[in-house]
Design a protein around this motif. Structure first.
Motif, PDB file in Angstrom:
ATOM      1  N   VAL A  67       0.844  -1.201   0.000  1.00 41.63           N
ATOM      2  CA  VAL A  67       0.000   0.000   0.000  1.00 41.63           C
ATOM      3  C   VAL A  67       0.878   1.250   0.000  1.00 41.63           C
ATOM      4  O   VAL A  67       0.635   2.202  -0.753  1.00 41.63           O
ATOM      5  CB  VAL A  67      -0.958   0.009   1.206  1.00 41.63           C
ATOM      6  CG1 VAL A  67      -1.709   1.333   1.280  1.00 41.63           C
ATOM      7  CG2 VAL A  67      -1.947  -1.142   1.108  1.00 41.63           C
ATOM      8  N   GLN A  68       1.914   1.248   0.835  1.00 42.38           N
ATOM      9  CA  GLN A  68       2.847   2.369   0.870  1.00 42.38           C
ATOM     10  C   GLN A  68       3.500   2.570  -0.489  1.00 42.38           C
ATOM     11  O   GLN A  68       3.634   3.704  -0.968  1.00 42.38           O
ATOM     12  CB  GLN A  68       3.934   2.132   1.924  1.00 42.38           C
ATOM     13  CG  GLN A  68       4.980   3.236   1.967  1.00 42.38           C
ATOM     14  CD  GLN A  68       6.201   2.896   2.825  1.00 42.38           C
ATOM     15  OE1 GLN A  68       6.255   1.838   3.438  1.00 42.38           O
ATOM     16  NE2 GLN A  68       7.175   3.773   2.850  1.00 42.38           N
ATOM     17  N   ASN A  69       3.880   1.471  -1.139  1.00 40.26           N
ATOM     18  CA  ASN A  69       4.534   1.561  -2.440  1.00 40.26           C
ATOM     19  C   ASN A  69       3.652   2.276  -3.459  1.00 40.26           C
ATOM     20  O   ASN A  69       4.112   3.119  -4.238  1.00 40.26           O
ATOM     21  CB  ASN A  69       4.874   0.161  -2.961  1.00 40.26           C
ATOM     22  CG  ASN A  69       5.919  -0.537  -2.111  1.00 40.26           C
ATOM     23  OD1 ASN A  69       6.445   0.028  -1.163  1.00 40.26           O
ATOM     24  ND2 ASN A  69       6.222  -1.777  -2.463  1.00 40.26           N
ATOM     25  N   VAL A  70       2.365   1.897  -3.474  1.00 35.97           N
ATOM     26  CA  VAL A  70       1.427   2.500  -4.421  1.00 35.97           C
ATOM     27  C   VAL A  70       1.209   3.972  -4.072  1.00 35.97           C
ATOM     28  O   VAL A  70       1.215   4.834  -4.963  1.00 35.97           O
ATOM     29  CB  VAL A  70       0.078   1.748  -4.416  1.00 35.97           C
ATOM     30  CG1 VAL A  70      -0.927   2.452  -5.323  1.00 35.97           C
ATOM     31  CG2 VAL A  70       0.272   0.309  -4.867  1.00 35.97           C
ATOM     32  N   MET A  71       1.017   4.286  -2.804  1.00 32.59           N
ATOM     33  CA  MET A  71       0.782   5.670  -2.396  1.00 32.59           C
ATOM     34  C   MET A  71       1.936   6.581  -2.816  1.00 32.59           C
ATOM     35  O   MET A  71       1.717   7.704  -3.289  1.00 32.59           O
ATOM     36  CB  MET A  71       0.591   5.739  -0.875  1.00 32.59           C
ATOM     37  CG  MET A  71      -0.702   5.113  -0.363  1.00 32.59           C
ATOM     38  SD  MET A  71      -2.200   5.932  -0.971  1.00 32.59           S
ATOM     39  CE  MET A  71      -2.031   7.558  -0.222  1.00 32.59           C
ATOM     40  N   GLU A  72       3.163   6.088  -2.673  1.00 33.42           N
ATOM     41  CA  GLU A  72       4.324   6.919  -2.998  1.00 33.42           C
ATOM     42  C   GLU A  72       4.473   7.170  -4.495  1.00 33.42           C
ATOM     43  O   GLU A  72       5.141   8.120  -4.910  1.00 33.42           O
ATOM     44  CB  GLU A  72       5.601   6.279  -2.443  1.00 33.42           C
ATOM     45  CG  GLU A  72       5.713   6.357  -0.933  1.00 33.42           C
ATOM     46  CD  GLU A  72       7.089   6.015  -0.419  1.00 33.42           C
ATOM     47  OE1 GLU A  72       8.051   5.986  -1.222  1.00 33.42           O
ATOM     48  OE2 GLU A  72       7.219   5.769   0.788  1.00 33.42           O
ATOM     49  N   SER A  73       3.832   6.326  -5.304  1.00 32.25           N
ATOM     50  CA  SER A  73       3.925   6.520  -6.758  1.00 32.25           C
ATOM     51  C   SER A  73       3.314   7.843  -7.193  1.00 32.25           C
ATOM     52  O   SER A  73       3.620   8.346  -8.274  1.00 32.25           O
ATOM     53  CB  SER A  73       3.232   5.369  -7.492  1.00 32.25           C
ATOM     54  OG  SER A  73       1.825   5.434  -7.342  1.00 32.25           O
ATOM     55  N   ALA A  74       2.476   8.427  -6.354  1.00 36.49           N
ATOM     56  CA  ALA A  74       1.805   9.677  -6.706  1.00 36.49           C
ATOM     57  C   ALA A  74       2.735  10.884  -6.647  1.00 36.49           C
ATOM     58  O   ALA A  74       2.458  11.913  -7.271  1.00 36.49           O
ATOM     59  CB  ALA A  74       0.605   9.903  -5.786  1.00 36.49           C
ATOM     60  N   PHE A  75       3.841  10.758  -5.898  1.00 38.98           N
ATOM     61  CA  PHE A  75       4.718  11.930  -5.765  1.00 38.98           C
ATOM     62  C   PHE A  75       6.200  11.625  -5.957  1.00 38.98           C
ATOM     63  O   PHE A  75       7.043  12.521  -5.819  1.00 38.98           O
ATOM     64  CB  PHE A  75       4.505  12.602  -4.398  1.00 38.98           C
ATOM     65  CG  PHE A  75       4.731  11.709  -3.219  1.00 38.98           C
ATOM     66  CD1 PHE A  75       5.997  11.548  -2.682  1.00 38.98           C
ATOM     67  CD2 PHE A  75       3.669  11.013  -2.633  1.00 38.98           C
ATOM     68  CE1 PHE A  75       6.205  10.719  -1.585  1.00 38.98           C
ATOM     69  CE2 PHE A  75       3.865  10.190  -1.534  1.00 38.98           C
ATOM     70  CZ  PHE A  75       5.135  10.041  -1.004  1.00 38.98           C
ATOM     71  N   ARG A  76       6.539  10.375  -6.298  1.00 40.30           N
ATOM     72  CA  ARG A  76       7.942  10.068  -6.575  1.00 40.30           C
ATOM     73  C   ARG A  76       8.279  10.460  -8.013  1.00 40.30           C
ATOM     74  O   ARG A  76       7.411  10.680  -8.845  1.00 40.30           O
ATOM     75  CB  ARG A  76       8.215   8.589  -6.335  1.00 40.30           C
ATOM     76  CG  ARG A  76       8.004   8.140  -4.896  1.00 40.30           C
ATOM     77  CD  ARG A  76       8.996   8.782  -3.930  1.00 40.30           C
ATOM     78  NE  ARG A  76      10.309   8.236  -4.062  1.00 40.30           N
ATOM     79  CZ  ARG A  76      10.844   7.316  -3.256  1.00 40.30           C
ATOM     80  NH1 ARG A  76      10.141   6.849  -2.244  1.00 40.30           N
ATOM     81  NH2 ARG A  76      12.060   6.877  -3.440  1.00 40.30           N
TER      82      ARG A  76
END
Length: 317
Positions: A67-76
């Motif tokens: 879940v963290q991995n997907v969430m971070e895709s929005a701002f990485r």
């Protein structure tokens, strides 16, 4: 002479600067350092470095979960690669479940690169328990563990297949499963991970065990992906094991340029045989697993698949 040395020094500095710009840095967000998936990430990092002659360097980052991995895709940034089950990408893009109220248009830009070993369910029982099918676990002492995907999935199956309240759930940590099985403290344990799973290898090598197969009807009922573990994967296993799995895929976003996505994907498949020689879990990965990907594949990766003759579905393009 001083002028000559100065010119040489300047030229070398420019060359080094140009070389550093030519090298692409990738961040690969994986899993906890204690997880086999973190080790896989390290192996992929080395594979990409080797296959691209260090033109692409992959730095592995620890993660607390998909879940963290997907969430971070929005701002990485553009060169962010992460792993997650395809189902979570769909949930994120539709703002459902754990992503409810956390929608982000960037989620629609997520694109797949390649599949990695799936989370595979293992129902492991001792030979002396006499258990040969899922239903025969009734009245037996089974270890589920707690908090993990395997524990949650195992509990779901027990309820789904009519065994809730009919199995003694062992109060033992999953880390102690093998020793508990060997000394007869439990009749079996449930675990999930890439196959061959290290704890199942250990259990099979030290004592007689059986890994249970699920029926096609049970697999359909579970709504998970069917997976076959080949005969001979574990000591004493003479036949195939049919079980369920949760596919896991490496993703990036449309921000990554096509050439980089192509190079990473090509490196992964080129080096898979070498990785398999060291870590057998890579043997379970094939291009057929691209069918587990729901949604679009990055155009750079798609170019590589087309070059090797893999037909992608319309959904992937």
């Amino acid at each position: 002479m001083k002028l000559y040395k100065a010119l040489i020094s300047t030229a070398l500095g420019i060359a080094v600067t140009q070389l550093s710009f030519a090298q692409t840095q990738i961040t690969y967000k994986s899993a906890k350092t204690s997880s086999s998936y973190y080790q896989m990430a390290v192996e992929i990092s080395q594979a990409v470095k080797t296959d691209t002659n260090s033109d692409i360097i992959v730095t592995v980052e620890e993660s607390q979960g998909s879940v963290q991995n997907v969430m971070e895709s929005a701002f990485r940034g553009a060169n962010y690669v992460f792993t997650t089950p395809p189902a979570l990408v769909s949930l994120a893009q539709n703002g459902k479940a754990m992503f409810k109220g956390k929608s982000n248009p960037k989620f629609d830009e997520i694109r797949a690169l390649f599949p990695i070993p799936s989370l595979t369910m293992h129902f492991v029982v001792s030979a002396k328990s006499g258990i040969n099918s899922f239903g025969e676990m009734e009245g037996k002492n089974i270890l589920l563990g707690k908090g993990s995907f395997g524990a949650n999935e195992g509990a779901k199956y027990i309820k789904m297949f009519g065994l809730e309240g009919k199995i003694d759930i062992a109060k033992v940590e999953l880390s102690n499963a093998v020793s508990a099985l060997k000394n007869g403290q439990i009749d079996g344990f449930v675990t999930a991970g890439s196959f061959p799973a290290p704890n199942v290898i250990e259990a099979a090598a030290g004592t007689g065990v059986k890994v249970l197969s699920l029926s096609d009807e049970q697999i359909v009922q579970s709504k998970r992906t069917k997976l076959t573990i080949p005969a001979g994967t574990y000591a004493g296993q003479d036949t195939e094991i049919t079980t369920t799995s949760l596919p896991v895929v490496a993703y990036t976003s449309t921000a990554m340029d096509d050439d980089t996505a192509y190079a990473i994907t090509k490196a992964y498949w080129n080096q898979k045989k070498l990785m398999s020689d060291t870590s057998p879990w890579w043997n379970g990965v094939s291009t057929e697993m691209l069918s587990n990907i729901k949604g679009k594949i990055h155009p750079g990766a798609a170019k590589y698949y087309q070059e090797i003759g893999v037909t992608l579905s319309p959904e992937h393009q």
